[in-house]
Design an enzyme around this catalytic site. Sequence first.
Site, PDB file in Angstrom:
ATOM      1  N   SER A 175       0.831  -1.202   0.000  1.00 17.30           N
ATOM      2  CA  SER A 175       0.000   0.000   0.000  1.00 17.30           C
ATOM      3  C   SER A 175       0.865   1.251   0.000  1.00 17.30           C
ATOM      4  CB  SER A 175      -0.897   0.005   1.237  1.00 17.30           C
ATOM      5  OG  SER A 175      -1.544   1.252   1.404  1.00 17.30           O
TER       6      SER A 175
ATOM      7  N   TYR B   9      -2.445   0.484   9.876  1.00 16.26           N
ATOM      8  CA  TYR B   9      -2.565  -0.240   8.615  1.00 16.26           C
ATOM      9  C   TYR B   9      -1.279  -0.121   7.802  1.00 16.26           C
ATOM     10  CZ  TYR B   9      -3.782  -0.968   3.712  1.00 16.26           C
ATOM     11  OH  TYR B   9      -3.769  -1.381   2.406  1.00 16.26           O
TER      12      TYR B   9
ATOM     13  N   LYS C 227       1.608  -3.058   6.797  1.00 15.16           N
ATOM     14  CA  LYS C 227       2.071  -3.349   5.437  1.00 15.16           C
ATOM     15  C   LYS C 227       3.593  -3.221   5.344  1.00 15.16           C
ATOM     16  CE  LYS C 227      -1.709  -4.256   3.076  1.00 15.16           C
ATOM     17  NZ  LYS C 227      -1.929  -5.545   2.380  1.00 15.16           N
TER      18      LYS C 227
END
Length: 340
Positions: free
Chosen positions: A119, A143, A147
Amino acid sequence: MAADSILVCGGAGYIGSHVCKALERAGYRPVTLDDLSSGHDWAVRWGPLERVELSDATALDRIFRTYQPKAVLHLAGMIDAAASVQVPEVYYLKNLRSLAAVTAAMRRHGPTNLVFSSSAAVYGAPQDLPIGEDHPLAPINPYGQSKLMCERLLADCETAFGLRSVSLRYFNAAGADPEGEIGEAHHPETHLIPLALDAALRPVQPLLLFGMDHPTADGTALRDYVHVSDLAAAHLAAMRYLLQGGKSLPVNLGSGVGYTVRQVLQSVARITGRDVPLREEKRRPGDPPRLVADISRAKAVLGWEPECSDLDNMITTAAAWLTRSTSDQRGRDQAFHQGP
């Protein structure tokens, strides 16, 4: 000759299902591994479905022995950056554990080529635009941190047992299959374009507009949107690159063009003929104000070009999918209420 099998972790999801379609069209046999916690069995239309929790080592061993895959495409995981701020432990546990279990199975069974769904959240707030792959990595939400930890795990696996990987750093996935077979169906939905379309076409409640004071032309957040079919093509290109001996590296996937939220809403209104009802809210924690990709590496190394990522095209295909899926759901509801 039998087609080569490719494991697609998260193949029942939005992007994963489009990847499976692209693989099958290219002559491969996609095998979906999914626990269906957020994916859908109706989206698995190309190749078999193995309903499995990726932390189940015994199940993974059986799947690897059965299909003997040439490569693994890992798209499984939790994706809501805003929610990750509220429950960070869930995101770290789910995203890192699922990838670690898959890489452990790859060590046991032999395939050494993995395409990872990463991402743009690994960059955090950009220091300059467009963002290249050498930009400092400083995620501002759990998040993005999860990643980045996954990318570091892959680098360590290369040192440990020769695993080679391409980490595809998505910007904002959008649109739907142009042939109308699959599309976005998150529950709850968190992406701007389907939320805006839903608010315009089924005005039950207004769209929440988070942040009017970003340092952008109109005060709303600016994002780089890339059509999901272009993302699917990039997964295929990255896999072929690895199968041909390519080295591990991260690659940005975007259109290279940024649009503000208000520009997206203007396009939605133009395409649907309906304004999007709005309710303005404060900025969400963990939202960078501007994100635009430098996609020169994807072009040079993977030979990839975004072909479907014009903003109006992304919104048009998403609107067609929303209209069709709504009609299909109404038909199912009517059949249920009428009975046999």
